[in-house]
Design a protein around this motif. Structure first.
Motif, PDB file in Angstrom:
ATOM      1  N   TRP A 148       0.789  -1.322  -0.075  1.00 14.29           N
ATOM      2  CA  TRP A 148       0.141  -0.079  -0.032  1.00 14.29           C
ATOM      3  C   TRP A 148       1.005   1.316  -0.018  1.00 14.29           C
ATOM      4  CZ3 TRP A 148      -3.755  -1.995   4.305  1.00 14.29           C
ATOM      5  CH2 TRP A 148      -4.642  -3.071   3.723  1.00 14.29           C
ATOM      6  N   THR A 149       1.924   1.257   0.608  1.00  7.03           N
ATOM      7  CA  THR A 149       2.963   2.237   0.658  1.00  7.03           C
ATOM      8  C   THR A 149       3.466   2.669  -0.697  1.00  7.03           C
ATOM      9  OG1 THR A 149       3.753   1.869   2.866  1.00  7.03           O
ATOM     10  CG2 THR A 149       4.982   3.094   1.477  1.00  7.03           C
ATOM     11  N   GLN A 150       3.861   1.651  -1.415  1.00 10.86           N
ATOM     12  CA  GLN A 150       4.287   1.870  -2.900  1.00 10.86           C
ATOM     13  C   GLN A 150       2.897   1.981  -3.629  1.00 10.86           C
ATOM     14  OE1 GLN A 150       6.140  -2.555  -2.678  1.00 10.86           O
ATOM     15  NE2 GLN A 150       7.479  -1.420  -4.112  1.00 10.86           N
ATOM     16  N   THR A 151       1.791   1.840  -3.619  1.00 16.94           N
ATOM     17  CA  THR A 151       0.916   1.979  -4.434  1.00 16.94           C
ATOM     18  C   THR A 151       0.471   3.511  -4.274  1.00 16.94           C
ATOM     19  OG1 THR A 151      -0.091  -0.198  -4.216  1.00 16.94           O
ATOM     20  CG2 THR A 151      -1.586   1.621  -4.889  1.00 16.94           C
ATOM     21  N   LEU A 152       0.209   4.062  -2.921  1.00 22.76           N
ATOM     22  CA  LEU A 152      -0.092   5.173  -2.640  1.00 22.76           C
ATOM     23  C   LEU A 152       0.981   6.199  -3.035  1.00 22.76           C
ATOM     24  CD1 LEU A 152      -2.058   4.489   0.662  1.00 22.76           C
ATOM     25  CD2 LEU A 152      -2.975   5.290  -1.783  1.00 22.76           C
ATOM     26  N   ALA A 153       2.351   6.019  -2.718  1.00 22.63           N
ATOM     27  CA  ALA A 153       3.508   7.178  -2.682  1.00 22.63           C
ATOM     28  C   ALA A 153       3.931   7.179  -4.150  1.00 22.63           C
ATOM     29  CB  ALA A 153       4.499   6.497  -1.848  1.00 22.63           C
ATOM     30  N   ASP A 165       3.839   6.828  -8.552  1.00 22.03           N
ATOM     31  CA  ASP A 165       3.145   6.757  -9.749  1.00 22.03           C
ATOM     32  C   ASP A 165       3.188   5.247 -10.305  1.00 22.03           C
ATOM     33  OD1 ASP A 165       2.597   9.364  -9.457  1.00 22.03           O
ATOM     34  OD2 ASP A 165       4.391   9.839 -10.760  1.00 22.03           O
ATOM     35  N   GLU A 166       2.244   5.023 -11.188  1.00 21.96           N
ATOM     36  CA  GLU A 166       2.292   3.853 -11.798  1.00 21.96           C
ATOM     37  C   GLU A 166       3.348   3.300 -12.429  1.00 21.96           C
ATOM     38  OE1 GLU A 166      -0.126   2.626 -15.534  1.00 21.96           O
ATOM     39  OE2 GLU A 166      -1.619   2.303 -13.803  1.00 21.96           O
ATOM     40  N   THR A 167       4.151   4.268 -13.030  1.00 20.67           N
ATOM     41  CA  THR A 167       5.220   3.520 -13.906  1.00 20.67           C
ATOM     42  C   THR A 167       6.477   3.619 -13.316  1.00 20.67           C
ATOM     43  OG1 THR A 167       5.251   5.785 -15.187  1.00 20.67           O
ATOM     44  CG2 THR A 167       4.048   4.131 -16.112  1.00 20.67           C
ATOM     45  N   ALA A 168       6.456   4.303 -11.904  1.00 27.59           N
ATOM     46  CA  ALA A 168       7.944   4.523 -11.154  1.00 27.59           C
ATOM     47  C   ALA A 168       8.166   3.161 -10.957  1.00 27.59           C
ATOM     48  CB  ALA A 168       7.602   5.309 -10.043  1.00 27.59           C
ATOM     49  N   PRO A 169       9.847   2.893 -10.994  1.00 25.60           N
ATOM     50  CA  PRO A 169      10.416   1.812 -10.851  1.00 25.60           C
ATOM     51  C   PRO A 169      10.148   1.228  -9.377  1.00 25.60           C
ATOM     52  CG  PRO A 169      11.753   2.909 -12.098  1.00 25.60           C
ATOM     53  CD  PRO A 169      10.567   3.994 -11.733  1.00 25.60           C
ATOM     54  N   PRO A 208      10.707  -6.363  -1.361  1.00 28.25           N
ATOM     55  CA  PRO A 208      10.956  -5.742  -0.067  1.00 28.25           C
ATOM     56  C   PRO A 208      12.374  -5.292   0.321  1.00 28.25           C
ATOM     57  CG  PRO A 208       9.124  -7.308   0.128  1.00 28.25           C
ATOM     58  CD  PRO A 208       9.612  -7.516  -1.292  1.00 28.25           C
ATOM     59  N   LYS A 209      13.267  -6.319  -0.067  1.00 27.36           N
ATOM     60  CA  LYS A 209      14.848  -6.012   0.255  1.00 27.36           C
ATOM     61  C   LYS A 209      15.435  -4.894  -0.212  1.00 27.36           C
ATOM     62  CE  LYS A 209      19.202  -8.242  -0.145  1.00 27.36           C
ATOM     63  NZ  LYS A 209      19.885  -9.393  -0.634  1.00 27.36           N
ATOM     64  N   ARG A 210      15.056  -4.375  -1.529  1.00 28.29           N
ATOM     65  CA  ARG A 210      15.345  -3.336  -2.125  1.00 28.29           C
ATOM     66  C   ARG A 210      14.532  -1.956  -1.498  1.00 28.29           C
ATOM     67  NH1 ARG A 210      16.086  -2.634  -8.543  1.00 28.29           N
ATOM     68  NH2 ARG A 210      17.744  -4.410  -8.078  1.00 28.29           N
ATOM     69  N   LEU A 211      13.358  -2.283  -1.332  1.00 32.14           N
ATOM     70  CA  LEU A 211      12.643  -1.255  -0.744  1.00 32.14           C
ATOM     71  C   LEU A 211      13.272  -0.603   0.655  1.00 32.14           C
ATOM     72  CD1 LEU A 211       9.920   0.654  -1.138  1.00 32.14           C
ATOM     73  CD2 LEU A 211       8.827  -0.871  -0.072  1.00 32.14           C
ATOM     74  N   ARG A 212      13.486  -1.649   1.494  1.00 31.18           N
ATOM     75  CA  ARG A 212      14.166  -1.495   2.683  1.00 31.18           C
ATOM     76  C   ARG A 212      15.668  -0.669   2.837  1.00 31.18           C
ATOM     77  NH1 ARG A 212      12.698  -7.451   3.831  1.00 31.18           N
ATOM     78  NH2 ARG A 212      10.292  -7.185   4.875  1.00 31.18           N
ATOM     79  N   LEU A 242      12.799  10.192  -3.968  1.00 33.54           N
ATOM     80  CA  LEU A 242      11.657   9.224  -3.778  1.00 33.54           C
ATOM     81  C   LEU A 242      10.985   9.387  -2.434  1.00 33.54           C
ATOM     82  CD1 LEU A 242      13.171   5.992  -5.321  1.00 33.54           C
ATOM     83  CD2 LEU A 242      11.468   7.432  -6.266  1.00 33.54           C
ATOM     84  N   ILE A 243      11.814   9.562  -1.414  1.00 33.35           N
ATOM     85  CA  ILE A 243      11.198   9.751  -0.190  1.00 33.35           C
ATOM     86  C   ILE A 243      10.354  11.188  -0.179  1.00 33.35           C
ATOM     87  CG2 ILE A 243      11.792  10.087   2.218  1.00 33.35           C
ATOM     88  CD1 ILE A 243      14.157   8.478   2.027  1.00 33.35           C
ATOM     89  N   ASP A 244      11.098  12.071  -0.809  1.00 31.23           N
ATOM     90  CA  ASP A 244      10.138  13.242  -0.888  1.00 31.23           C
ATOM     91  C   ASP A 244       8.958  13.207  -1.699  1.00 31.23           C
ATOM     92  OD1 ASP A 244      12.255  14.681   0.481  1.00 31.23           O
ATOM     93  OD2 ASP A 244      13.210  15.331  -1.162  1.00 31.23           O
TER      94      ASP A 244
END
Length: 475
Positions: free
Chosen positions: A413-418, A420-424, A430-434, A464-466
């Protein structure tokens, strides 16, 4: 070679107000948008002890947050507890353990309550940003695809109902259900049903139970456009009739039986069409065909349907075969024909070469082959709490599966809401996101009675965080 300056670092006893999981702020914002914490608090209110300081919903959310950050046991909630400015007050390990024991003692009521809170939060997320693209029923992702698959979780001690598995291991065989986000996303966990290790991957009742739980997780408006995908373990008459009775579509692996072999031997060569890959381009050396009209007439059933379940396949079922030359060194099987490797699946989706009133045959085959994404979902889930079931009690471990599902959904849900659809970053595992976002260190400062989180100036993924914070915070 220049010597690294790091060898000269001295530990300074004067501590700074730093946190090691700054990106966890995005998880908290996703929770706020989804209302997951509020929903858990309401759902678990009956199990709050008198004079309890900590809310059960908050405690479960804190454990799920620790798992989302990479933890694999209850004790890892200490990482969340160590950052109160970011995550608030967190219960102690004994308090968490007592709560899980209390919930496990009433698991038959607790699990549906947790799942109801997840379903409500999922509806809020999908209302804000639907994770699927396109229109309903089209190839571009509008169809809600639910993947079912069983997996094995090893147990390294004699835990309750841990059993030998068919792969000569020892542990459990949970049944999993996911919704596939398509090529521009990952996927969400819909249901995790714990089963002993000797549970059959072909058990129709387990598939039906898991599917019903998965459908209950979907927003009400999305339940009428569902495609159910499974491997050959879901290819039972009872399961396919259940899907048909619900008015849904299916694409399920079909065993290469004698009837399939007979059809392969009689079907004309002209009936085979060139297969395509996921981009719609021709797939070299692969062909597909509809075997339904060449299948031998089935024998009349002798067992009672009332006692043993349906004895015939659904009338609308079609059997699709795919043949491809095996890779060099592969051992042929008895069902292979003239050097072709044959695989089959069953579907009730109408076939139309024009694509106007159904799906072209090659597209159906690609759609079924993309079921392999469920293996990616399982791998990610094992990196988010499923690799090890930490408790001895069976119902305790079922509660742990619900925590793992909460953690996995919180990440998705964090990825979905934060993003855009085409953003890598939308597709990161999860490992890379962390490593890149969640575990970045930051400094807590206080100005004008407000706390501020300052990130490292040179961190490559600050943008990406911003962006994620802006998308989540303005919701």
């Amino acid at each position: 070679m220049k010597r690294s300056w790091a060898v000269g670092v001295v530990l300074d006893p004067g501590r700074e107000s730093l946190i090691s999981s700054s990106g966890g702020l995005l998880l908290r914002e996703a929770d706020r948008v989804a209302g997951l914490g509020r929903g858990l608090s309401e759902a678990l209110a009956p199990w709050r002890a008198r004079r309890a300081t900590h809310d059960p919903g908050k405690v479960l959310l804190d454990v799920a947050t620790a798992v989302a950050l990479g933890g694999d046991c209850v004790a890892d909630v200490a990482v969340v507890r160590a950052q109160p400015v970011l995550f608030g007050a967190v219960a102690s390990d004994p308090t968490v353990s007592r709560l899980i024991a209390r919930l496990a003692a009433d698991a038959d009521r607790v699990v549906p309550a947790i799942r109801a809170a997840r379903a409500k939060a999922r509806a809020a997320v999908w209302a804000r940003r639907r994770p699927l693209a396109g229109t309903a029923g089209s190839r571009d992702g509008g169809l809600v695809i639910v993947d079912l698959d069983a997996t094995l979780v090893s147990a390294h001690s004699d835990k309750e109902q841990a059993r030998p598995t068919y792969k000569k291991g020892f542990g459990f065989a949970p049944m999993c259900a996911f919704v596939d986000h398509g090529e521009y996303g990952t996927g969400e966990v819909l249901a995790l049903d714990l089963r002993p290790g000797n549970a059959s991957p072909f058990n129709a009742a387990d598939h039906i139970t898991c599917l019903d739980a998965a459908l209950a997780q979907l927003p009400q408006a999305e339940r009428g456009q569902v495609l159910v995908r499974a491997d050959a373990g879901g290819g039972s008459k009872a399961f396919l009739h259940h899907i048909t009775d619900l008015g849904l579509e299916y694409s399920v692996g079909f065993g290469a039986l004698d009837t399939v072999k007979a059809a392969i031997e009689t079907i004309p060569e002209a009936a085979w069409a060139d297969a395509i890959d996921g981009d719609g381009l021709p797939r070299d050396g692969a062909q597909v065909a509809d075997l339904t009209d060449w299948m031998p007439t089935p024998t009349m059933p002798t067992r009672s349907p009332a006692r043993f379940g349906p004895q015939r396949w659904p009338d609308t079922m079609r059997v699709i075969a795919r043949r491809e030359r095996p890779h060099p060194g592969a051992q042929l099987r008895l069902t292979d024909h003239n050097g072709w490797r044959i695989t089959c699946f069953a579907t009730n989706t109408p076939i139309d070469p024009t694509g106007r009133h159904g799906w072209p045959l090659p597209d159906l085959e690609v759609r079924h082959r993309q079921r392999a994404r469920a293996e990616d979902r399982i791998r990610n889930l094992k990196d988010t709490g499923l690799r090890n079931l930490p408790f001895h009690g069976y119902t305790h471990n079922q509660i742990w599966l619900e925590i793992a599902a909460l953690a996995a959904d919180l990440l998705t849900w964090t990825q979905t809401l934060a993003f855009d659809e085409t953003a890598p970053a939308r597709r990161w595992e999860p490992k890379r996101l962390r490593l890149r976002i969640l575990h970045v260190a930051g400094r807590i400062t206080r100005t004008a009675r407000r706390h501020h989180l300052r990130l490292p100036r040179g961190w490559p993924w600050n943008h990406l965080i911003d962006t994620g914070w802006a998308n989540l915070h303005t919701t």
